[in-house]
Motif scaffolding. Sequence first.
Motif, PDB file in Angstrom:
ATOM      1  N   ALA A   2       0.825  -1.231  -0.170  1.00 30.31           N
ATOM      2  CA  ALA A   2      -0.089  -0.102   0.013  1.00 30.31           C
ATOM      3  C   ALA A   2       0.812   1.276  -0.165  1.00 30.31           C
ATOM      4  O   ALA A   2       0.446   2.251  -0.583  1.00 30.31           O
ATOM      5  N   ILE A   3       1.970   1.175   0.688  1.00 19.65           N
ATOM      6  CA  ILE A   3       2.830   2.429   0.785  1.00 19.65           C
ATOM      7  C   ILE A   3       3.496   2.766  -0.443  1.00 19.65           C
ATOM      8  O   ILE A   3       3.738   3.979  -0.723  1.00 19.65           O
ATOM      9  N   GLU A   4       3.645   1.638  -1.095  1.00 14.97           N
ATOM     10  CA  GLU A   4       4.390   2.006  -2.560  1.00 14.97           C
ATOM     11  C   GLU A   4       3.593   2.792  -3.668  1.00 14.97           C
ATOM     12  O   GLU A   4       4.039   3.126  -4.719  1.00 14.97           O
ATOM     13  N   THR A   5       2.084   2.716  -3.528  1.00 19.31           N
ATOM     14  CA  THR A   5       1.091   3.118  -4.525  1.00 19.31           C
ATOM     15  C   THR A   5       0.944   4.390  -4.473  1.00 19.31           C
ATOM     16  O   THR A   5       0.679   4.963  -5.617  1.00 19.31           O
ATOM     17  N   GLY A   6       1.425   5.475  -3.430  1.00 12.19           N
ATOM     18  CA  GLY A   6       1.221   6.826  -3.384  1.00 12.19           C
ATOM     19  C   GLY A   6      -0.326   7.149  -3.202  1.00 12.19           C
ATOM     20  O   GLY A   6      -0.556   8.195  -3.186  1.00 12.19           O
ATOM     21  N   GLU A   7      -1.039   6.048  -2.796  1.00  9.49           N
ATOM     22  CA  GLU A   7      -2.215   6.487  -2.537  1.00  9.49           C
ATOM     23  C   GLU A   7      -2.842   7.006  -1.021  1.00  9.49           C
ATOM     24  O   GLU A   7      -3.895   7.535  -0.890  1.00  9.49           O
ATOM     25  N   PHE A   8      -1.864   6.618  -0.054  1.00  5.81           N
ATOM     26  CA  PHE A   8      -2.064   6.678   1.229  1.00  5.81           C
ATOM     27  C   PHE A   8      -1.213   7.690   2.265  1.00  5.81           C
ATOM     28  O   PHE A   8       0.175   7.586   1.548  1.00  5.81           O
ATOM     29  N   ALA A   9      -1.791   8.439   2.643  1.00  2.61           N
ATOM     30  CA  ALA A   9      -0.997   9.456   3.708  1.00  2.61           C
ATOM     31  C   ALA A   9      -0.564   8.887   5.077  1.00  2.61           C
ATOM     32  O   ALA A   9       0.289   9.460   5.555  1.00  2.61           O
ATOM     33  N   THR A  10      -1.349   7.865   5.357  1.00  4.87           N
ATOM     34  CA  THR A  10      -1.005   7.177   6.745  1.00  4.87           C
ATOM     35  C   THR A  10      -1.137   5.722   6.659  1.00  4.87           C
ATOM     36  O   THR A  10      -1.987   5.126   5.674  1.00  4.87           O
ATOM     37  N   ILE A  11      -0.666   4.795   7.642  1.00  3.43           N
ATOM     38  CA  ILE A  11      -0.817   3.580   7.817  1.00  3.43           C
ATOM     39  C   ILE A  11      -1.139   3.515   9.232  1.00  3.43           C
ATOM     40  O   ILE A  11      -0.609   3.964  10.026  1.00  3.43           O
ATOM     41  N   GLN A  12      -1.904   2.512   9.678  1.00  2.00           N
ATOM     42  CA  GLN A  12      -1.885   2.153  11.189  1.00  2.00           C
ATOM     43  C   GLN A  12      -1.607   0.519  11.319  1.00  2.00           C
ATOM     44  O   GLN A  12      -2.142  -0.076  10.614  1.00  2.00           O
ATOM     45  N   PHE A  13      -0.647   0.331  12.325  1.00  2.02           N
ATOM     46  CA  PHE A  13      -0.240  -0.936  12.426  1.00  2.02           C
ATOM     47  C   PHE A  13      -0.057  -1.291  13.962  1.00  2.02           C
ATOM     48  O   PHE A  13       0.354  -0.368  14.784  1.00  2.02           O
ATOM     49  N   PRO A  14      -0.128  -2.618  14.379  1.00  2.00           N
ATOM     50  CA  PRO A  14       0.077  -2.834  15.836  1.00  2.00           C
ATOM     51  C   PRO A  14       1.763  -2.774  16.018  1.00  2.00           C
ATOM     52  O   PRO A  14       2.381  -3.274  15.294  1.00  2.00           O
ATOM     53  N   TYR A  15       1.987  -2.157  17.094  1.00  2.00           N
ATOM     54  CA  TYR A  15       3.481  -2.024  17.464  1.00  2.00           C
ATOM     55  C   TYR A  15       3.551  -2.129  19.131  1.00  2.00           C
ATOM     56  O   TYR A  15       2.764  -1.391  19.836  1.00  2.00           O
ATOM     57  N   SER A  16       4.246  -2.896  19.781  1.00  2.81           N
ATOM     58  CA  SER A  16       4.611  -2.855  21.172  1.00  2.81           C
ATOM     59  C   SER A  16       5.756  -3.660  21.334  1.00  2.81           C
ATOM     60  O   SER A  16       6.444  -4.342  20.485  1.00  2.81           O
ATOM     61  N   PRO A  17       6.373  -3.831  22.666  1.00  3.68           N
ATOM     62  CA  PRO A  17       7.432  -4.614  23.042  1.00  3.68           C
ATOM     63  C   PRO A  17       7.154  -6.198  22.504  1.00  3.68           C
ATOM     64  O   PRO A  17       8.290  -6.999  22.224  1.00  3.68           O
ATOM     65  N   VAL A  18       6.213  -6.410  22.677  1.00  6.61           N
ATOM     66  CA  VAL A  18       5.834  -8.007  22.100  1.00  6.61           C
ATOM     67  C   VAL A  18       5.369  -8.168  20.640  1.00  6.61           C
ATOM     68  O   VAL A  18       5.112  -9.297  20.187  1.00  6.61           O
ATOM     69  N   GLU A  19       5.218  -6.968  19.944  1.00  6.91           N
ATOM     70  CA  GLU A  19       4.878  -7.203  18.360  1.00  6.91           C
ATOM     71  C   GLU A  19       5.864  -6.082  17.696  1.00  6.91           C
ATOM     72  O   GLU A  19       5.275  -4.958  17.599  1.00  6.91           O
ATOM     73  N   ARG A  20       6.711  -6.546  17.183  1.00 10.14           N
ATOM     74  CA  ARG A  20       7.812  -5.705  16.575  1.00 10.14           C
ATOM     75  C   ARG A  20       8.013  -5.887  15.090  1.00 10.14           C
ATOM     76  O   ARG A  20       8.969  -5.621  14.540  1.00 10.14           O
ATOM     77  N   GLN A  21       7.167  -6.781  14.448  1.00 12.62           N
ATOM     78  CA  GLN A  21       7.259  -7.136  13.107  1.00 12.62           C
ATOM     79  C   GLN A  21       6.858  -6.044  12.086  1.00 12.62           C
ATOM     80  O   GLN A  21       7.613  -5.998  10.993  1.00 12.62           O
ATOM     81  N   GLY A  22       6.783  -4.889  12.569  1.00 15.95           N
ATOM     82  CA  GLY A  22       6.437  -3.701  11.608  1.00 15.95           C
ATOM     83  C   GLY A  22       7.526  -2.665  11.518  1.00 15.95           C
ATOM     84  O   GLY A  22       7.368  -1.824  11.095  1.00 15.95           O
ATOM     85  N   GLU A  23       8.716  -2.781  12.293  1.00 12.48           N
ATOM     86  CA  GLU A  23       9.787  -1.937  12.308  1.00 12.48           C
ATOM     87  C   GLU A  23      10.373  -1.475  11.132  1.00 12.48           C
ATOM     88  O   GLU A  23      10.642  -0.419  10.762  1.00 12.48           O
ATOM     89  N   LYS A  24      10.721  -2.419  10.272  1.00 10.19           N
ATOM     90  CA  LYS A  24      10.993  -2.080   8.966  1.00 10.19           C
ATOM     91  C   LYS A  24      10.165  -1.307   8.013  1.00 10.19           C
ATOM     92  O   LYS A  24      10.572  -0.570   7.312  1.00 10.19           O
ATOM     93  N   LEU A  25       8.802  -1.947   8.166  1.00  8.87           N
ATOM     94  CA  LEU A  25       8.009  -1.122   7.418  1.00  8.87           C
ATOM     95  C   LEU A  25       7.699   0.262   7.869  1.00  8.87           C
ATOM     96  O   LEU A  25       7.454   1.316   7.002  1.00  8.87           O
ATOM     97  N   PHE A  26       7.875   0.620   9.036  1.00 10.00           N
ATOM     98  CA  PHE A  26       7.776   1.895   9.729  1.00 10.00           C
ATOM     99  C   PHE A  26       8.893   2.812   9.135  1.00 10.00           C
ATOM    100  O   PHE A  26       8.862   3.887   8.817  1.00 10.00           O
ATOM    101  N   GLU A  27      10.032   2.100   9.012  1.00 11.19           N
ATOM    102  CA  GLU A  27      11.182   3.007   8.371  1.00 11.19           C
ATOM    103  C   GLU A  27      10.935   3.131   7.122  1.00 11.19           C
ATOM    104  O   GLU A  27      11.273   4.284   6.525  1.00 11.19           O
ATOM    105  N   ARG A  28      10.402   2.411   6.389  1.00 15.49           N
ATOM    106  CA  ARG A  28      10.133   2.501   4.791  1.00 15.49           C
ATOM    107  C   ARG A  28       9.140   3.752   4.700  1.00 15.49           C
ATOM    108  O   ARG A  28       9.111   4.589   3.737  1.00 15.49           O
ATOM    109  N   ALA A  29       7.929   3.717   5.522  1.00  8.54           N
ATOM    110  CA  ALA A  29       6.734   4.607   5.351  1.00  8.54           C
ATOM    111  C   ALA A  29       7.437   6.009   5.817  1.00  8.54           C
ATOM    112  O   ALA A  29       7.223   6.938   5.135  1.00  8.54           O
ATOM    113  N   ASN A  30       8.573   6.043   6.769  1.00 10.11           N
ATOM    114  CA  ASN A  30       8.999   7.236   6.957  1.00 10.11           C
ATOM    115  C   ASN A  30       9.726   8.091   5.795  1.00 10.11           C
ATOM    116  O   ASN A  30       9.713   9.147   5.803  1.00 10.11           O
ATOM    117  N   LYS A  31      10.510   7.264   5.051  1.00  8.88           N
ATOM    118  CA  LYS A  31      11.457   7.641   4.189  1.00  8.88           C
ATOM    119  C   LYS A  31      10.175   7.949   3.026  1.00  8.88           C
ATOM    120  O   LYS A  31      10.737   8.794   2.186  1.00  8.88           O
TER     121      LYS A  31
END
Length: 338
Positions: free
Chosen positions: A153-182
């Motif tokens: 989704a973030i590569e399409t240019g259609e979305f201004a934001t994403i929403q995803f779970p994140y906590s000390p027990v769920e860290r699978q989104g960290e690379k996604l967040f880096e790319r989204a920030n870029k």
Amino acid sequence: MHKRRLGKTNFEVSIIGFGGIPIQKVSKEEAIELIMTANKQGINFIDTARGYGKSEELIGYGIEKCGRDKFIIATKSPVRDYEGMKKEIETSLKALRTDFIDLYQLHLVRTEEQYKMVMSENGALRALKEAKSKGLIKEIGITSHDVSILGKAIETGEFATIQFPYSPVERQGEKLFERANKLDIGVIIMKPVAGGAIKNVTLSLRFIIENPNISVVIPGMDKINQVIENSSVGKDVKPLTDEERTVLMKEAEELGSEFCRRCGYCAPCPQGIDIPTQFVLEGYYLRYDLKDWAKERYQKLQYKASDCIECGQCEPKCPYNLPIRQMLKRVSKNLGDD
């Protein structure tokens, strides 16, 4: 309250936002007080959804009382088609008592099939884009529990934001967040305490906002003290100490991965079982040395884990793909149902 820029939206949002799931349980008067307290504490970002019961309506009353200009309002709908989303936007506008919504999100896009549908010519995204052109919404976002879907989704240019779970027990989104920030896409964090499983709430919130790729975190709140305590994290931002980090990570390790986040998406159960409550009580039994108390509460439930007929309707709706039927058997065994 510290603020961060929500990606290309250019909205300056409080790093602690107001999660709107639990507010559906309170009265109109209590809801207004909660929203007014959030405003006083410096919270200016509110996230709700069509699927959160009366949440939009109750938040709307609070926003009306405080003033529309005090908040950046985000809501979302799970509807996937064009006509359905047009109706959802109208309903949200009325419920929230506003002429426009700052951020409207495609809610919980779970599968490749759903993603293709919302992105198609007759999909929900088209309705959101039309609403944006008319000024009914300002920005478009997408939420999911699936990293790969948001990665596309973030590569399409259609979305201004994403929403995803994140906590000390769920860290699978960290690379996604880096790319989204870029890509200058705002990152909204849901499930910051893993649906209530993490008891060190303040430490978990501090852990999350340490990540510079995060724009705002939205803990659910339905009590005044929660609003005050959570907002304080955004006022006095400080990194975790080594000791605090050790405590938090120990708790995360003990939780493991197979646990209920209390999102409620598994409901309703045809047998009337409140599925998340079964796992909450089991958690008290297993992790907090409250065995007698947990068993007593469990036995008072009208419908218990042992009432499960294994129909399986709950499992496809769980965003974490939990083996709910097997887990309910475990609850029944642990809490003495056999």
